[in-house]
Design an enzyme around this catalytic site. Structure first.
Site, PDB file in Angstrom:
ATOM      1  N   GLU A 464       0.786  -1.246   0.000  1.00 39.78           N
ATOM      2  CA  GLU A 464       0.000   0.000   0.000  1.00 39.78           C
ATOM      3  C   GLU A 464       0.814   1.289   0.000  1.00 39.78           C
ATOM      4  O   GLU A 464       0.242   2.372   0.164  1.00 39.78           O
ATOM      5  CB  GLU A 464      -0.991   0.011   1.179  1.00 39.78           C
ATOM      6  CG  GLU A 464      -2.010  -1.121   1.064  1.00 39.78           C
ATOM      7  CD  GLU A 464      -3.103  -1.117   2.124  1.00 39.78           C
ATOM      8  OE1 GLU A 464      -2.915  -0.476   3.160  1.00 39.78           O
ATOM      9  OE2 GLU A 464      -4.148  -1.751   1.877  1.00 39.78           O
ATOM     10  N   GLU A 558      -6.949  -7.506  -1.659  1.00 40.06           N
ATOM     11  CA  GLU A 558      -7.450  -7.346  -0.281  1.00 40.06           C
ATOM     12  C   GLU A 558      -8.874  -6.838  -0.318  1.00 40.06           C
ATOM     13  O   GLU A 558      -9.172  -5.886  -1.049  1.00 40.06           O
ATOM     14  CB  GLU A 558      -6.646  -6.286   0.489  1.00 40.06           C
ATOM     15  CG  GLU A 558      -5.375  -6.753   1.112  1.00 40.06           C
ATOM     16  CD  GLU A 558      -4.788  -5.706   2.064  1.00 40.06           C
ATOM     17  OE1 GLU A 558      -5.555  -4.882   2.608  1.00 40.06           O
ATOM     18  OE2 GLU A 558      -3.575  -5.714   2.226  1.00 40.06           O
TER      19      GLU A 558
HETATM   20  C1  BMA Z   1      -5.063  -3.299   4.720  1.00 39.63           C
HETATM   21  C2  BMA Z   1      -3.909  -4.180   5.091  1.00 39.63           C
HETATM   22  C3  BMA Z   1      -3.527  -4.112   6.512  1.00 39.63           C
HETATM   23  C4  BMA Z   1      -4.700  -3.911   7.394  1.00 39.63           C
HETATM   24  C5  BMA Z   1      -5.985  -4.217   6.688  1.00 39.63           C
HETATM   25  C6  BMA Z   1      -7.187  -3.988   7.522  1.00 39.63           C
HETATM   26  O1  BMA Z   1      -4.788  -2.009   4.574  1.00 39.63           O
HETATM   27  O2  BMA Z   1      -2.851  -3.993   4.207  1.00 39.63           O
HETATM   28  O3  BMA Z   1      -2.568  -3.133   6.707  1.00 39.63           O
HETATM   29  O4  BMA Z   1      -4.566  -4.669   8.518  1.00 39.63           O
HETATM   30  O5  BMA Z   1      -6.104  -3.436   5.568  1.00 39.63           O
HETATM   31  O6  BMA Z   1      -7.310  -2.638   7.873  1.00 39.63           O
END
Ligand code: BMA
Length: 920
Positions: A464, A558
């Site tokens: 990120e 994610e």
């Molecule tokens: C993203 C991940 C983590 C975090 C998750 C939940 O940004 O890369 O850094 O734990 O979200 O917030």
């Protein structure tokens, strides 16, 4: 809950590998018992190596369980102290007489000064580097001592930050994390300073093997292998490189033999190495006639693995040996225009052995704050659970550690492709020369260590951070931060990774835009773009049971929703007075700001929240159940949405989504987080749902405006990318014949015809009856791998079914024969508004399966249809064959597989069941 790993105390001397007599290569293991002390605190205990000072203190009862209640705060002093590790060892004359004696430390956490017999040998400040020092001048025959004098990682990072010419954010984590500051100023597991799912335990210690090794001329230090197809595409080339430790001032001529075991393929070369030229490289040709089997991702075929052995015979009988395990597979990243319109962007998907693979998966975080507690059994159990959920892709996230050899052995064996982040996460980083030189060593070492692994899909520079820099655009220091980003990832890291491992994809960040990021100067305008590369998506204010606001990207690396861990998991760390949704300890364990009210709000959109007057711990249990339902439904909805978009491109250019890695598989402690498996290993409802929503063949209904739209999605059959001649838009089609050069050694193609035709049945049920009100059955033949097979206005379906209101009915759908088990369902109204009947779901029978002490058949009965039937096994660890399901028949059976032997009576006592109406 997990016993501390105990490592044998013995300090032993091994005559060199391969048992050759008279060999001069000796090993002395220095793991085991060390003295761990803090002068300032007057503490001196014996602790284990590998290990950290926290586990040493715990084993000696100086402290209790660090995970208990708010001990993370109470034990803050431990991470702020400086700890010293010391031990004695005997060196025999055979070893002390050797020309060179190396001290090899595979992992030191993190900032230390190393002394042997009171004399300083070296300093360390990167936990990810393997340190090797020639310590012959410091050793004596007989008794010796070694000490590692650590500096608190917290203190070191703060001092580094203070002496840096400008602020490099974030300075401190958000207050909800109860963390410590400046994780970006030390090359150490960032989440050990806290994360939004984990506590701060800034460890110190020796966290990997440490040993002495003596030799006379030269020994193998490391070996690397890249497996590549040969120029014909039918055979293979093993590109090997062997690195040596060479005794100083010498030029050593020796014989290096590299063998691909089980094939008879071997090459032996005479090589000359010196301290300046300490490597030898050559290729092994593996012709088609060797008939090596391919390595396939989980669900696509076997994970055939082959050993490559390296034996080097130097002068004076120095014999050294290494063995790596490789797999034969190709991986290509495809970034093609998705249509003739350039604004529509590029594809982003992976061909494995020539087949487009939809990455079904998740993200991995460190499985414990104390690495020494992560046994291979724990890793196996977590990764096996992932594989059982059809997971073929997993991201090792950049805020933890480069994982252990055990971890990658298991992912190689289970076919789980690893998106490997480098360990940089959610921060800007310093770029002074000291920092960069550490990073160079670290990245070079880790790439060499891991590059032979067939399961590693790609390297990714960070988590990120491209987005973080982009968000600074327009701010005062933007140019500085941009330049730092380029210096670190593009000018320092990228050339190392691509030179060391040219045959593997490197992306600078996640999320990022692939080729587009490069063309935009490596910090794209929108690193989360749906038109390029991968994306991360979180929105805690939206209704995640509806699909309309989800992105339609090329790949989502994610996406997640929080839920509490299982109730029984909390019992080891909370007191009964804490077992309340709004207790101070419940807030303490929640590191996502306002996470507990947020989860309640999300759940309350769909589910009735029990009144505050409900006594605890019942209310807490109920709330845990509701947050888990909300998480499971949210991630199910989103995962199916991504899978539905895998085959085709929308008119606006979005689509061809070829991966969904939900956040996150596992937990670091007992807490409310995004994980699908909690710290104890118990599955949350989400994990049971993942088994279903990632199945190779699913039926996926959703509300598409006012229509019920039902898709069939199948993967794990071969597909080809086809461009529509009219629109020029891409789509994936099932492949019906073997193309030139395309291997089909698993007969995957023969699966296609069987998979692409079938019938879909869609039923309207009333909540009040076990028989559907109306059903529609259609035959289908798929042209792509995800396609709508039924679509009808929901109101007209209800009218045809005689259902008077959306609160009275729901939609149930299955493929082919109900007994095949490919089914799914959706609500027509929110569950809290639906007229659910008071179902009494009851466990009426528990039988031990075939005299097994681990497998049980559970029979359930119900007098009404009940959603979210949730079974729990109390103190018994294990998993159910299904859970969180809707029961639409008066009886149902479920299996329970215990992790350990358990007698029938205990099982019966521990089992419980509930469904939504129990708290409705
Ligand atoms: C993203 C991940 C983590 C975090 C998750 C939940 O940004 O890369 O850094 O734990 O979200 O917030």
């Amino acid at each position: 809950m997990h016993p501390v790993v105990s490592v044998s105390l013995t300090c032993f001397v091994v005559t060199a590998m391969l048992g050759s007599s008279g060999a001069s290569v000796l090993l002395m293991d220095l793991t085991g018992s060390w003295n761990v002390s803090s002068a300032a605190r007057g503490i001196s205990v014996m602790g284990q190596v590998p290990g950290s000072m926290y586990t040493a203190l715990m084993e000696n009862n100086v402290i209790k369980d660090p995970y208990y209640r708010d001990n993370d705060i109470k034990f803050r002093w431990i991470g702020q102290e400086n700890w010293t590790y010391t031990r004695n060892f005997e060196v025999g004359s055979e070893m002390s007489g050797a020309k060179s004696i190396l001290l090899v430390a595979e992992g030191i956490d993190t900032v230390s000064t190393v002394f042997i017999n009171g004399r300083q040998v070296a300093t360390t400040n990167d936990m990810y580097i393997r340190y090797t020092w020639d310590v012959k001048p410091y050793l004596q025959t007989g008794q010796n001592s070694i000490s590692l004098v650590f500096q608190s990682a917290v203190d070191y990072a703060a001092k580094e930050a203070a002496s840096y010419p400008y602020t490099v954010t974030p300075v401190c984590p958000q207050p909800a994390q109860n963390g410590v500051c400046h994780a970006n100023f030390i090359r150490k597991e960032p989440c050990s300073f806290s994360w939004d799912w984990g506590p701060a335990f800034p460890t110190q210690g020796i966290w990997k093997p440490i040993f002495l090794q003596s030799f006379t001329s030269a020994i193998i230090d490391m070996a690397t292998v890249e497996v590549m197809p040969d120029s014909t595409g039918k055979g293979w080339v093993l590109r090997t490189k062997t690195y040596f430790n060479v005794s100083s001032g010498q030029s050593v001529k020796g014989q290096l033999k590299v063998t691909l075991e089980a094939t008879g393929i071997s090459e032996s070369h005479s090589v000359t190495v010196s301290a300046d030229r300490n490597w030898a490289a050559f290729d092994l040709t593996v012709p088609q006639s060797a008939n090596v089997k391919r390595w396939w991702p989980n669900g696509y075929g076997e994970q055939s693995l082959y050993y490559v052995s390296f034996v080097f015979v130097g002068t004076d009988q120095d014999i050294s040996f290494r063995q790596l395990r490789v797999g034969f597979r190709t991986i290509e990243l495809v970034e093609d225009p998705v249509s003739s319109d350039p604004s529509h962007g590029l594809t982003f998907y992976f061909l494995v052995n020539g087949y487009p693979i939809f990455l079904k998966g998740t993200n991995w975080i460190p499985a414990d704050s104390f690495q020494e507690r992560i046994t291979k059994d724990r890793l196996r159990s977590l990764l096996k659970s992932a594989a059982e959920a059809h997971i073929n892709g997993m991201r090792v996230w950049g805020g933890g550690v480069y994982e252990s050899d055990d971890f990658y052995d298991l992912t190689d064996e289970m076919g789980i492709l690893i998106w490997q982040d480098l360990m940089f996460s959610d921060a800007l980083y310093p770029t002074d020369e000291d920092f960069l030189s550490l990073v160079r060593r670290e990245v070079r070492y880790q790439v060499r260590r891991l590059m032979h692994r067939p399961s590693i899909l790609l390297w990714s520079g960070n988590n990120e951070n491209e987005g973080i820099v982009r968000n600074k655009a327009g701010q005062a220091n933007y140019t500085t931060y941009y330049n730092d980003y380029i210096t670190l990832y593009i000018k320092t890291i990228m050339p190392i990774v691509t030179a060391e491992n040219p045959n593997r994809v490197f992306v600078p960040s996640s999320p990022s835009n692939g080729k587009e990021t490069a063309s935009e100067g490596y910090v794209a305008k929108d690193p989360r773009s749906e038109f390029y590369g991968d994306t991360h998506f979180y929105d805690y204010s939206m209704d995640e049971w509806k699909t309309d606001k989800f992105p339609i990207p090329r790949l989502t690396s994610e996406y997640g929703a929080e839920a509490w861990c299982n109730f029984d998991t909390l019992l080891s760390v909370l007191e009964s007075s804490d077992l309340s949704y709004n207790s101070s300890q419940a807030f303490h364990r929640q590191h996502h700001p306002d996470g507990n009210p947020e989860m309640q709000n999300e759940a309350s959109v769909h589910l009735t929240i029990p009144p505050e007057s409900t006594p605890d711990p019942k209310r807490f249990r109920d709330m845990i159940y509701l947050t888990q339902i909300n998480q499971a439904m949210s991630i199910k909805t989103e995962s199916e949405h991504y899978r539905r978009h895998q085959s085709s491109v929308l008119p606006d250019g979005r689509g061809l989504t070829m991966g969904a890695l939900y956040w996150q598989l596992n937990d670091i402690w007992q807490a409310p987080t995004w994980a699908s498996i909690d710290y104890s290993g118990r599955w949350k409802m989400l994990h049971y749902y993942a088994v279903r929503f990632f199945s190779p063949l699913i039926v996926s209904p959703y509300m598409d405006g006012s229509d019920v739209n039902v898709y069939v999605i199948m993967d794990q059959i071969p597909t080809v990318q086809v461009r529509d001649p009219d629109t020029q838009r891409l789509r994936f089609e099932p492949e019906r014949k073997v193309k030139d050069g395309r291997h089909d050694d698993l007969g995957l193609l023969s699966k296609v015809e069987a998979a692409i035709t079938g019938t879909v049945t869609v039923e309207v049920y009333s909540w009040g009856s076990f028989s559907p009100l109306r059903k529609w059955t259609n035959s289908y033949q798929l042209n792509t791998t995800a396609e709508s097979v039924f679509r009808q206005n929901a109101n007209s379906m209800m009218t045809e079914a005689g259902c008077t209101s959306s609160t009275e009915c729901f939609i149930y759908t299955f493929l082919n024969n109900p007994a095949d088990g490919v089914n799914n369902w959706i609500f027509l109204a929110e569950p809290k508004d639906s007229h659910l009947r008071k179902a009494h779901v009851t466990i009426v029978g528990v039988d031990q399966a075939q005299d097994s002490l681990r497998e049980f058949n559970i029979t359930l009965t119900t007098d009404a249809i009940a959603p979210f039937v949730w079974l729990e096994a109390g103190s018994v660890f294990g998993k159910f064959s299904d859970n969180g399901f809707i029961i639409i028949t008066p009886t149902a059976t479920v299996k329970f597989m215990a992790s350990q032997d358990v007698d029938l009576n205990t099982m019966k006592q521990q089992l419980s069941v509930r469904s939504l109406v129990d708290i409705y």
